[in-house]
Design an enzyme around this catalytic site. Sequence first.
Site, PDB file in Angstrom:
ATOM      1  N   HIS A 276      -5.098   1.961 -14.100  1.00 10.21           N
ATOM      2  CA  HIS A 276      -4.180   2.008 -12.920  1.00 10.21           C
ATOM      3  C   HIS A 276      -4.407   1.523 -11.566  1.00 10.21           C
ATOM      4  O   HIS A 276      -5.571   1.600 -11.029  1.00 10.21           O
ATOM      5  CB  HIS A 276      -3.381   3.528 -12.895  1.00 10.21           C
ATOM      6  CG  HIS A 276      -2.365   3.449 -11.763  1.00 10.21           C
ATOM      7  ND1 HIS A 276      -1.472   2.689 -11.935  1.00 10.21           N
ATOM      8  CD2 HIS A 276      -2.409   4.414 -10.760  1.00 10.21           C
ATOM      9  CE1 HIS A 276      -0.577   2.873 -10.692  1.00 10.21           C
ATOM     10  NE2 HIS A 276      -1.200   3.930 -10.133  1.00 10.21           N
TER      11      HIS A 276
ATOM     12  N   CYS B 249       2.799   7.565 -11.955  1.00  8.63           N
ATOM     13  CA  CYS B 249       2.061   6.211 -12.183  1.00  8.63           C
ATOM     14  C   CYS B 249       1.373   6.573 -13.770  1.00  8.63           C
ATOM     15  O   CYS B 249       0.755   5.331 -13.984  1.00  8.63           O
ATOM     16  CB  CYS B 249       0.814   6.270 -11.320  1.00  8.63           C
ATOM     17  SG  CYS B 249       1.585   5.790  -9.769  1.00  8.63           S
TER      18      CYS B 249
ATOM     19  N   ASN C  85       0.461  -1.213  -5.695  1.00 13.32           N
ATOM     20  CA  ASN C  85       0.514  -0.350  -6.753  1.00 13.32           C
ATOM     21  C   ASN C  85       2.074  -0.494  -7.214  1.00 13.32           C
ATOM     22  O   ASN C  85       2.936  -0.068  -6.565  1.00 13.32           O
ATOM     23  CB  ASN C  85       0.327   1.195  -6.217  1.00 13.32           C
ATOM     24  CG  ASN C  85       0.391   2.248  -7.259  1.00 13.32           C
ATOM     25  OD1 ASN C  85       0.897   2.081  -8.164  1.00 13.32           O
ATOM     26  ND2 ASN C  85      -0.112   3.495  -6.978  1.00 13.32           N
TER      27      ASN C  85
HETATM   28  O1  UT7 Z   1      -0.737   5.811  -7.968  1.00  7.67           O
HETATM   29  C1  UT7 Z   1      -1.024   7.252  -7.660  1.00  7.67           C
HETATM   30  C2  UT7 Z   1      -1.928   7.645  -7.215  1.00  7.67           C
HETATM   31  N1  UT7 Z   1      -2.120   7.152  -5.811  1.00  7.67           N
HETATM   32  C3  UT7 Z   1      -3.477   7.158  -5.497  1.00  7.67           C
HETATM   33  O2  UT7 Z   1      -4.279   7.242  -6.324  1.00  7.67           O
HETATM   34  C4  UT7 Z   1      -3.754   6.609  -4.073  1.00  7.67           C
HETATM   35  C5  UT7 Z   1      -4.836   7.512  -3.649  1.00  7.67           C
HETATM   36  N2  UT7 Z   1      -4.984   7.580  -2.025  1.00  7.67           N
HETATM   37  C6  UT7 Z   1      -5.776   6.319  -1.737  1.00  7.67           C
HETATM   38  O3  UT7 Z   1      -5.544   5.399  -2.179  1.00  7.67           O
HETATM   39  C7  UT7 Z   1      -6.275   6.364  -0.088  1.00  7.67           C
HETATM   40  O4  UT7 Z   1      -5.969   7.698   0.380  1.00  7.67           O
HETATM   41  C8  UT7 Z   1      -5.286   5.512   0.874  1.00  7.67           C
HETATM   42  C9  UT7 Z   1      -5.330   4.041   0.681  1.00  7.67           C
HETATM   43  C10 UT7 Z   1      -3.859   6.084   0.929  1.00  7.67           C
HETATM   44  C11 UT7 Z   1      -5.707   5.826   2.118  1.00  7.67           C
HETATM   45  O5  UT7 Z   1      -6.920   5.314   2.478  1.00  7.67           O
HETATM   46  P1  UT7 Z   1      -8.160   6.594   3.272  1.00  7.67           P
HETATM   47  O6  UT7 Z   1      -9.338   5.894   3.123  1.00  7.67           O
HETATM   48  O7  UT7 Z   1      -7.881   7.920   2.346  1.00  7.67           O
HETATM   49  O8  UT7 Z   1      -7.707   6.851   4.600  1.00  7.67           O
HETATM   50  P2  UT7 Z   1      -7.397   7.996   5.317  1.00  7.67           P
HETATM   51  O9  UT7 Z   1      -5.818   8.522   4.728  1.00  7.67           O
HETATM   52  O10 UT7 Z   1      -8.438   9.058   5.328  1.00  7.67           O
HETATM   53  O11 UT7 Z   1      -7.330   7.524   6.657  1.00  7.67           O
HETATM   54  C12 UT7 Z   1      -8.469   7.134   7.378  1.00  7.67           C
HETATM   55  C13 UT7 Z   1      -8.222   6.422   8.584  1.00  7.67           C
HETATM   56  C14 UT7 Z   1      -7.363   7.491   9.595  1.00  7.67           C
HETATM   57  O12 UT7 Z   1      -7.580   7.312  11.233  1.00  7.67           O
HETATM   58  P3  UT7 Z   1      -8.754   8.390  11.678  1.00  7.67           P
HETATM   59  O13 UT7 Z   1      -8.051   9.731  11.505  1.00  7.67           O
HETATM   60  O14 UT7 Z   1      -9.873   8.296  10.944  1.00  7.67           O
HETATM   61  O15 UT7 Z   1      -8.814   7.999  13.111  1.00  7.67           O
HETATM   62  C15 UT7 Z   1      -5.958   6.983   9.461  1.00  7.67           C
HETATM   63  O16 UT7 Z   1      -5.068   7.527  10.494  1.00  7.67           O
HETATM   64  O17 UT7 Z   1      -7.283   5.601   8.762  1.00  7.67           O
HETATM   65  C16 UT7 Z   1      -6.112   5.669   9.483  1.00  7.67           C
HETATM   66  N3  UT7 Z   1      -4.709   4.619   8.698  1.00  7.67           N
HETATM   67  C17 UT7 Z   1      -4.604   3.552   8.822  1.00  7.67           C
HETATM   68  N4  UT7 Z   1      -5.098   2.550   9.530  1.00  7.67           N
HETATM   69  C18 UT7 Z   1      -4.589   1.434   9.336  1.00  7.67           C
HETATM   70  C19 UT7 Z   1      -4.214   5.327   7.733  1.00  7.67           C
HETATM   71  N5  UT7 Z   1      -3.511   4.562   7.148  1.00  7.67           N
HETATM   72  C20 UT7 Z   1      -3.668   3.464   7.877  1.00  7.67           C
HETATM   73  C21 UT7 Z   1      -3.124   2.034   7.939  1.00  7.67           C
HETATM   74  N6  UT7 Z   1      -3.791   1.103   8.603  1.00  7.67           N
HETATM   75  N7  UT7 Z   1      -1.979   1.830   6.699  1.00  7.67           N
END
Ligand code: UT7
Length: 331
Positions: free
Chosen positions: A256, A116, A286
């Site tokens: 970004h 990225c 993204n």
């Molecule tokens: O471009 C290159 C660099 N990339 C980035 O900068 C991306 C960085 N990461 C992110 O933007 C975020 O971490 C994500 C958007 C990918 C994920 O968001 P998050 O707030 O970190 O969510 P998480 O992975 O901690 O998941 C939180 C909860 C989990 O459930 P529990 O364990 O709390 O019950 C996940 O299972 O949300 C759940 N979850 C979802 N729910 C609905 C994970 N993905 C989804 C989804 N829809 N798509």
Amino acid sequence: MTKITAAITAVGKYVPDYILTNKELETLVDTNDEWITSRTGIKERRILKEEGLGTSYLAIKAAQELIQKSNIDPTEIDMVILGTATPDLFVASTAAYVASEIGAVNAFGYDLQAACSSFLYGMSTAAAYIESGRYKKVLLIGADKMSSIIDYKDRATCIIFGDGAGAALFEPNTEGLGLQDEFLRSDGVGRDFLRIEAGGSLMPTTQKTLDDKKHFVYQEGKTVFKYAVSNMAEVAAKMLTRNNLEERDIQWLAAHQANKRIIEATAKRVGVSSEKVMMNIQNYGNTTSATLPLLLADYENQLKKGDNIIFAAFGGGFTWGAAYVKWAYNS
Ligand code: UT7
């Protein structure tokens, strides 16, 4: 002797017509519009659906828009740099093909891969060639067909990425406009957290890698999020302190577009208010190498000659950095 700086003198963009909405994603994986919107800021992304078209198609369209808008003669382009993580083919340079297709027959071209951060790193490369006096017209394109490497059964990644391309022309400037400063970093600690495991030299393609779905993007979102927030904010803030800039001196933040929360955290650290923050993640998701030039193309009409823009990016590797640019034209 007058100092030569490297200015962006034209921009162009292309996104495919097909819109993949949060609603449609609800039919593919266990997710919902509310979760995606609140956690990422994304409402929809563009997808290149037509078979037989790769990243070059996106890049060519963006470059052609730039050429038409700015009325430049493509035979005058010296060099084409294509920032991409999704080249058309391994081995054959996609940039070489793009250069030929847009009529840049006197240019040479190569791909630049820094996930990225490709476009940001490419800005540094393009500017260095211009500042040295070696070349006069360097076309930098950021393009990615992320849909070609995404598993639409993996809700951790398929909600985030989209396809698109943006292009910027770099030319010499004697008014002190263009790239003023940059701070680029990388840290190999990141390679386990955001990657495609197979298909490279480390793990060549086998039936097992295909069966195990190791050719799709894997991301440990939480970890990448933490690194992205702290590192992008830190380098962006450094651009201000190092150049004796106050918040009021900054007209725009071009960060970004990976996650609205990361962009807002960077803006907070830099101290700029929300109306100065370029944002189009809601429309495209993204797009990896394309996010920064897509921002420039979408905001081009609002940019004024002399505006101070802080760029920041973070990506796989890890790779990240920031740049300080003085905008060079009124559109
Ligand atoms: O471009 C290159 C660099 N990339 C980035 O900068 C991306 C960085 N990461 C992110 O933007 C975020 O971490 C994500 C958007 C990918 C994920 O968001 P998050 O707030 O970190 O969510 P998480 O992975 O901690 O998941 C939180 C909860 C989990 O459930 P529990 O364990 O709390 O019950 C996940 O299972 O949300 C759940 N979850 C979802 N729910 C609905 C994970 N993905 C989804 C989804 N829809 N798509």
